[in-house]
Write a protein that holds these residues in place. Structure first.
Motif, PDB file in Angstrom:
ATOM      1  N   ILE A   1       0.837  -1.201   0.000  1.00  0.00           N
ATOM      2  CA  ILE A   1       0.000   0.000   0.000  1.00  0.00           C
ATOM      3  C   ILE A   1       0.870   1.248   0.000  1.00  0.00           C
ATOM      4  N   ASP A   2       1.967   1.236   0.784  1.00  0.00           N
ATOM      5  CA  ASP A   2       2.887   2.380   0.802  1.00  0.00           C
ATOM      6  C   ASP A   2       3.378   2.697  -0.608  1.00  0.00           C
ATOM      7  N   ALA A   3       3.830   1.660  -1.319  1.00  0.00           N
ATOM      8  CA  ALA A   3       4.358   1.866  -2.669  1.00  0.00           C
ATOM      9  C   ALA A   3       3.254   2.284  -3.631  1.00  0.00           C
ATOM     10  N   SER A   4       2.055   1.733  -3.471  1.00  0.00           N
ATOM     11  CA  SER A   4       0.944   2.094  -4.356  1.00  0.00           C
ATOM     12  C   SER A   4       0.555   3.556  -4.180  1.00  0.00           C
ATOM     13  N   ILE A   5       0.526   4.022  -2.947  1.00  0.00           N
ATOM     14  CA  ILE A   5       0.218   5.437  -2.697  1.00  0.00           C
ATOM     15  C   ILE A   5       1.286   6.324  -3.322  1.00  0.00           C
ATOM     16  N   ALA A   6       2.556   5.929  -3.153  1.00  0.00           N
ATOM     17  CA  ALA A   6       3.642   6.706  -3.753  1.00  0.00           C
ATOM     18  C   ALA A   6       3.497   6.767  -5.263  1.00  0.00           C
TER      19      ALA A   6
ATOM     20  N   LEU B   1       9.664  13.798 -15.621  1.00  0.00           N
ATOM     21  CA  LEU B   1       9.784  13.389 -14.223  1.00  0.00           C
ATOM     22  C   LEU B   1      11.019  13.977 -13.557  1.00  0.00           C
ATOM     23  N   GLN B   2      12.132  13.994 -14.279  1.00  0.00           N
ATOM     24  CA  GLN B   2      13.402  14.378 -13.654  1.00  0.00           C
ATOM     25  C   GLN B   2      13.374  15.785 -13.046  1.00  0.00           C
ATOM     26  N   PRO B   3      12.768  16.803 -13.688  1.00  0.00           N
ATOM     27  CA  PRO B   3      12.735  18.129 -13.045  1.00  0.00           C
ATOM     28  C   PRO B   3      11.963  18.152 -11.727  1.00  0.00           C
ATOM     29  N   LEU B   4      11.121  17.138 -11.492  1.00  0.00           N
ATOM     30  CA  LEU B   4      10.356  17.073 -10.243  1.00  0.00           C
ATOM     31  C   LEU B   4      11.153  16.446  -9.111  1.00  0.00           C
ATOM     32  N   LEU B   5      12.312  15.858  -9.427  1.00  0.00           N
ATOM     33  CA  LEU B   5      13.131  15.195  -8.411  1.00  0.00           C
ATOM     34  C   LEU B   5      14.049  16.238  -7.782  1.00  0.00           C
ATOM     35  N   VAL B   6      13.511  16.965  -6.816  1.00  0.00           N
ATOM     36  CA  VAL B   6      14.176  18.162  -6.287  1.00  0.00           C
ATOM     37  C   VAL B   6      14.911  17.898  -4.974  1.00  0.00           C
ATOM     38  N   ARG B   7      14.669  16.776  -4.346  1.00  0.00           N
ATOM     39  CA  ARG B   7      15.302  16.492  -3.051  1.00  0.00           C
ATOM     40  C   ARG B   7      16.405  15.450  -3.238  1.00  0.00           C
TER      41      ARG B   7
ATOM     42  N   GLN C   1      19.045   6.044 -11.294  1.00  0.00           N
ATOM     43  CA  GLN C   1      20.180   6.914 -11.555  1.00  0.00           C
ATOM     44  C   GLN C   1      19.769   8.359 -11.823  1.00  0.00           C
ATOM     45  N   ALA C   2      18.476   8.591 -12.058  1.00  0.00           N
ATOM     46  CA  ALA C   2      17.989   9.961 -12.245  1.00  0.00           C
ATOM     47  C   ALA C   2      17.773  10.687 -10.921  1.00  0.00           C
ATOM     48  N   ILE C   3      17.764   9.958  -9.819  1.00  0.00           N
ATOM     49  CA  ILE C   3      17.496  10.566  -8.513  1.00  0.00           C
ATOM     50  C   ILE C   3      18.753  11.265  -8.015  1.00  0.00           C
ATOM     51  N   PRO C   4      18.677  12.566  -7.698  1.00  0.00           N
ATOM     52  CA  PRO C   4      19.873  13.283  -7.255  1.00  0.00           C
ATOM     53  C   PRO C   4      20.382  12.752  -5.914  1.00  0.00           C
ATOM     54  N   GLY C   5      21.705  12.672  -5.804  1.00  0.00           N
ATOM     55  CA  GLY C   5      22.326  12.243  -4.567  1.00  0.00           C
ATOM     56  C   GLY C   5      22.558  10.755  -4.435  1.00  0.00           C
ATOM     57  N   ILE C   6      21.898   9.965  -5.276  1.00  0.00           N
ATOM     58  CA  ILE C   6      21.991   8.504  -5.188  1.00  0.00           C
ATOM     59  C   ILE C   6      23.360   8.028  -5.675  1.00  0.00           C
ATOM     60  N   GLU C   7      23.956   7.093  -4.923  1.00  0.00           N
ATOM     61  CA  GLU C   7      25.127   6.353  -5.388  1.00  0.00           C
ATOM     62  C   GLU C   7      24.666   4.932  -5.667  1.00  0.00           C
ATOM     63  N   PHE C   8      24.796   4.500  -6.911  1.00  0.00           N
ATOM     64  CA  PHE C   8      24.251   3.212  -7.345  1.00  0.00           C
ATOM     65  C   PHE C   8      25.368   2.208  -7.536  1.00  0.00           C
ATOM     66  N   VAL C   9      25.242   1.041  -6.895  1.00  0.00           N
ATOM     67  CA  VAL C   9      26.210  -0.047  -7.065  1.00  0.00           C
ATOM     68  C   VAL C   9      25.451  -1.320  -7.432  1.00  0.00           C
ATOM     69  N   GLU C  10      26.011  -2.094  -8.333  1.00  0.00           N
ATOM     70  CA  GLU C  10      25.380  -3.339  -8.743  1.00  0.00           C
ATOM     71  C   GLU C  10      25.848  -4.495  -7.850  1.00  0.00           C
TER      72      GLU C  10
ATOM     73  N   GLU D   1       9.898  10.177  -2.593  1.00  0.00           N
ATOM     74  CA  GLU D   1      10.710  10.861  -1.584  1.00  0.00           C
ATOM     75  C   GLU D   1      11.530  11.972  -2.231  1.00  0.00           C
ATOM     76  N   ALA D   2      12.137  11.699  -3.381  1.00  0.00           N
ATOM     77  CA  ALA D   2      12.926  12.716  -4.083  1.00  0.00           C
ATOM     78  C   ALA D   2      12.057  13.854  -4.601  1.00  0.00           C
ATOM     79  N   MET D   3      10.765  13.595  -4.775  1.00  0.00           N
ATOM     80  CA  MET D   3       9.829  14.638  -5.198  1.00  0.00           C
ATOM     81  C   MET D   3       9.265  15.399  -3.997  1.00  0.00           C
ATOM     82  N   GLY D   4       9.666  15.004  -2.787  1.00  0.00           N
ATOM     83  CA  GLY D   4       9.189  15.684  -1.577  1.00  0.00           C
ATOM     84  C   GLY D   4       7.794  15.295  -1.163  1.00  0.00           C
ATOM     85  N   MET D   5       7.313  14.161  -1.680  1.00  0.00           N
ATOM     86  CA  MET D   5       5.933  13.744  -1.414  1.00  0.00           C
ATOM     87  C   MET D   5       5.805  12.876  -0.170  1.00  0.00           C
ATOM     88  N   ILE D   6       6.871  12.195   0.217  1.00  0.00           N
ATOM     89  CA  ILE D   6       6.862  11.368   1.416  1.00  0.00           C
ATOM     90  C   ILE D   6       8.153  11.625   2.162  1.00  0.00           C
ATOM     91  N   GLY D   7       8.162  11.270   3.452  1.00  0.00           N
ATOM     92  CA  GLY D   7       9.319  11.537   4.287  1.00  0.00           C
ATOM     93  C   GLY D   7      10.408  10.515   4.110  1.00  0.00           C
TER      94      GLY D   7
END
Length: 249
Positions: A15-20, A112-118, A147-156, A239-245
């Motif tokens: 439900i958390d993910a569906s709301i997001a 979508l990317q311009p909305l990723l402000v956090r 990888q579009a989310i600012p601040g993220i460090e992605f490792v495989e 979260e990156a869009m500031g919609m959830i904590g």
């Protein structure tokens, strides 16, 4: 038509993910609807667990329901529903243009990317769902979103993409854990969590509804509480869009 599916409609973490995801769709101005109480389970797990008659009953009812409405695409939360609609509903005479939600959002990335402000200061790794990746060939869209989310460090993880590792939830495995536990040294979900921890990631990112609950349980059973959190891609985007904590581990 957004096919929410049963597990993410009723499980608390689903439900958390569906709301997001609903908030993301609204922020993008997408023209979408859900069936609500008319929606039945897509039936893929039932089919794989051997209940083919139950699968056909669910599928035929869903096909009748969908025939009442006009839409261009079906967007699914669950890769198992994607597999059912793409590969097995056509055998019952129903052809749909079906996308996983990550494919849709990757197509909308320029908006979508311009909305990723956090910025999110997380080191993350990603688990490829079997029925999104190996069975339906989608590996890039989830990674493009992460990888579009600012601040993220992605490792495989070592086992990724075509060589990824199963979480153990498909084919009815979600409901066989208590039985399987007596025949395994370690659950598949526990093996995968240990692989995620070995990357040094603090967040294991998923995009299949089964995996949040499976991996969160595995984090606890392997003693990694406080070291690894599990998040759906939709939750990270919201979260990156500031919609959830911020998530807690």
């Amino acid at each position: 038509m957004w096919w929410v599916e049963c597990y993410p409609s009723y499980h608390p973490r689903g439900i958390d993910a569906s709301i997001a995801l609903a908030r993301i769709f609204h922020a993008l101005g997408l023209d979408f609807a859900i069936l609500g109480r008319e929606e039945k389970c897509a039936g893929d797990s039932q089919r794989l667990a051997g209940e083919r008659g139950l699968f056909e009953m669910l599928a035929e009812e869903n096909i009748r329901t969908l025939s009442k409405y006009e839409f261009q695409h079906i967007v699914v939360t669950d890769p198992h529903a994607l597999n059912a609609f793409r590969k097995h509903y056509p055998k019952l005479g129903a052809q749909y243009d079906v996308w996983h939600y990550t494919t849709l959002l990757a197509r909308e990335l320029s908006r979508l990317q311009p909305l990723l402000v956090r910025p999110l200061p997380y080191r993350v790794t990603f688990h490829d769902p079997c029925y999104l990746g190996r069975h339906n060939g989608e590996y890039d869209a989830p990674r493009q979103l992460i990888q579009a989310i600012p601040g993220i460090e992605f490792v495989e993880m070592l086992r990724c993409r075509e060589n990824s590792y199963c979480c153990g939830g498909g084919g009815g495995g979600m409901w066989l854990d208590s039985f399987a536990a007596g025949h395994q040294r370690r659950r598949l979900s526990e093996e995968r969590v240990l692989e995620a921890v070995s990357t040094g990631a603090d967040t294991l990112v998923v995009c299949c509804p089964y995996e949040v609950s499976r991996f969160e349980d595995a984090v606890k059973s392997t003693g990694n509480e406080g070291r690894l959190r599990v998040r759906d891609i939709a939750e990270l985007l919201a979260e990156a869009m500031g919609m959830i904590g911020e998530a807690t581990a």
